[in-house]
Design a protein around this motif. Structure first.
Motif, mmCIF file in Angstrom:
data_model
loop_
_atom_site.group_PDB
_atom_site.id
_atom_site.type_symbol
_atom_site.label_atom_id
_atom_site.label_comp_id
_atom_site.label_asym_id
_atom_site.label_seq_id
_atom_site.Cartn_x
_atom_site.Cartn_y
_atom_site.Cartn_z
ATOM 1 N N GLY A 210 3.243 -9.523 10.223
ATOM 2 C CA GLY A 210 4.703 -9.364 10.069
ATOM 3 C C GLY A 210 4.651 -8.420 9.028
ATOM 4 N N PHE A 211 3.790 -7.606 8.258
ATOM 5 C CA PHE A 211 3.711 -6.899 7.784
ATOM 6 C C PHE A 211 4.726 -5.317 8.032
ATOM 7 N N LYS A 212 5.145 -4.353 6.484
ATOM 8 C CA LYS A 212 5.409 -2.910 7.195
ATOM 9 C C LYS A 212 4.196 -3.001 6.232
ATOM 10 N N ILE A 213 3.680 -0.873 6.722
ATOM 11 C CA ILE A 213 2.682 -0.521 5.818
ATOM 12 C C ILE A 213 2.602 1.032 5.109
ATOM 13 N N GLU A 214 2.424 1.678 4.678
ATOM 14 C CA GLU A 214 2.826 2.803 3.982
ATOM 15 C C GLU A 214 0.998 2.561 3.728
ATOM 16 N N LYS A 215 0.544 4.346 3.862
ATOM 17 C CA LYS A 215 -0.361 5.203 2.253
ATOM 18 C C LYS A 215 0.081 5.252 2.274
ATOM 19 N N VAL A 216 0.225 4.842 0.576
ATOM 20 C CA VAL A 216 0.298 5.791 -1.460
ATOM 21 C C VAL A 216 -0.059 6.668 -0.933
ATOM 22 N N LEU A 217 -1.667 6.707 -1.021
ATOM 23 C CA LEU A 217 -2.537 7.999 -1.799
ATOM 24 C C LEU A 217 -3.438 7.816 -1.589
ATOM 25 N N GLN A 218 -3.851 9.748 -0.820
ATOM 26 C CA GLN A 218 -5.837 9.285 -0.092
ATOM 27 C C GLN A 218 -5.990 10.241 -1.007
ATOM 28 N N ASP A 219 -7.640 9.624 -1.062
ATOM 29 C CA ASP A 219 -8.211 10.384 -2.249
ATOM 30 C C ASP A 219 -9.905 10.278 -1.909
ATOM 31 N N GLU A 220 -10.041 11.652 -0.736
ATOM 32 C CA GLU A 220 -11.100 11.857 0.075
ATOM 33 C C GLU A 220 -10.767 10.725 0.934
ATOM 34 N N ASP A 221 -12.723 9.649 1.108
ATOM 35 C CA ASP A 221 -12.269 8.493 2.017
ATOM 36 C C ASP A 221 -12.041 7.483 1.595
ATOM 37 N N SER A 222 -11.169 7.278 0.441
ATOM 38 C CA SER A 222 -10.491 6.189 0.068
ATOM 39 C C SER A 222 -8.874 6.505 -0.013
ATOM 40 N N TYR A 223 -8.183 5.356 0.087
ATOM 41 C CA TYR A 223 -6.961 5.144 0.133
ATOM 42 C C TYR A 223 -6.624 3.950 -0.476
ATOM 43 N N LEU A 224 -5.050 4.469 -0.934
ATOM 44 C CA LEU A 224 -4.327 2.850 -1.646
ATOM 45 C C LEU A 224 -3.154 2.835 -0.322
ATOM 46 N N ALA A 225 -2.918 1.387 -0.419
ATOM 47 C CA ALA A 225 -1.575 0.873 0.942
ATOM 48 C C ALA A 225 -0.704 0.143 0.190
ATOM 49 N N ARG A 226 0.196 -0.006 0.904
ATOM 50 C CA ARG A 226 0.911 -0.745 0.697
ATOM 51 C C ARG A 226 1.874 -1.775 1.376
ATOM 52 N N LEU A 227 1.619 -3.045 1.800
ATOM 53 C CA LEU A 227 2.582 -3.361 2.551
ATOM 54 C C LEU A 227 3.812 -4.697 1.232
ATOM 55 N N THR A 228 4.478 -4.463 2.615
ATOM 56 C CA THR A 228 6.033 -5.614 2.368
ATOM 57 C C THR A 228 6.181 -5.862 3.638
ATOM 58 N N PHE A 229 6.931 -6.744 3.587
ATOM 59 C CA PHE A 229 7.488 -7.739 4.813
ATOM 60 C C PHE A 229 8.144 -7.329 5.601
ATOM 61 N N ASN A 230 8.332 -7.075 6.614
ATOM 62 C CA ASN A 230 8.591 -6.411 8.065
ATOM 63 C C ASN A 230 10.132 -7.400 8.251
ATOM 64 N N ASN A 231 11.021 -7.098 7.784
ATOM 65 C CA ASN A 231 12.767 -7.433 7.940
ATOM 66 C C ASN A 231 13.582 -6.560 7.357
#
Length: 231
Positions: A210-231
């Protein structure tokens, strides 16, 4: 790790932590790394802390460095959560106003506008078999307009590559599911399950819960993701 954090804070002859996984050799982790300030943190941590807003839950808080920055520099209401009582005691001694020693799955003190899971935050999920349990729990802790900021690393690069660009990966389970062992002052913890997730695998699991997800930042092989409600 909690004992090392405690020893470092109290200047009780702290030693470097030693860590190893089922696919990597023994490595040194200086305890002072867990006490670094904002300017010493990596790009992913800094980005997550800048994006944090509202009432914050810092899961896997360790020595409380992320919590302290948000509390003291961003003036946010923060709760530090860690399974280690010694780590939480140090968080309190360092000035974190709200700090709780408890397993995330048993924690139930309201909802939060930002939930942080940093320093390979997906590790707490342990394995793909139980990731839904953790994501459902996070779902229950998140306010209606809230966000989960979580990081991880795609560790595919750690496996041998063949001439055609493929990788030699063990067939038993997902390649990011590892046994993780911490050694400190001649003592070793029992191995724990630790999960590194590539972004697409996290995306599938998040959307299935039930989440939406976006990749906020990619740094080499690592990443930061943001999850929010899918509504």
């Amino acid at each position: 790790m909690g004992r090392a954090i405690w020893d470092y804070y109290h200047n009780n002859n702290p030693k470097d932590l030693q860590t190893e996984t089922s696919i990597s050799e023994l490595d040194e982790l200086p305890v002072d790394y867990l006490f670094r300030d904002f300017k010493e943190m990596n790009k992913i941590e800094q980005k997550a802390l800048k994006l944090a807003n509202g009432k914050v839950l810092d899961i896997g808080a360790g020595a409380g460095s992320h919590s302290l920055y948000l509390q003291n520099e961003r003036n946010l209401e923060v709760t530090a959560l860690d399974i280690s009582p010694k780590s939480i005691e140090v968080c309190k001694l360092r000035g974190v106003k709200s700090a709780v020693a408890e397993n995330m799955l048993h924690f139930s003190e309201g909802t939060f506008d930002t939930i942080l899971l940093l320093m390979n935050g997906t590790g707490i999920f342990q394995s793909l078999n139980v990731i839904d349990i953790y994501l459902k729990k996070l779902h229950s802790l998140l306010s209606s307009k809230g966000q989960i900021l979580i990081d991880s690393t795609d560790i595919l690069y750690m496996f041998d590559e063949d001439e055609d660009g493929g990788f030699y990966i063990p067939v038993d389970g997902y390649y990011g599911e590892l046994d993780y062992i911490v050694h400190y002052k001649g003592e070793s913890e029992d191995p724990i399950k630790w999960l590194y997730l590539d972004f697409d695998t996290l995306k599938n699991a998040a959307e299935n819960n039930g989440f939406k997800i976006e990749k906020v930042l990619q740094d080499e092989d690592s990443y930061l993701a943001r999850l929010t409600f899918n509504n």
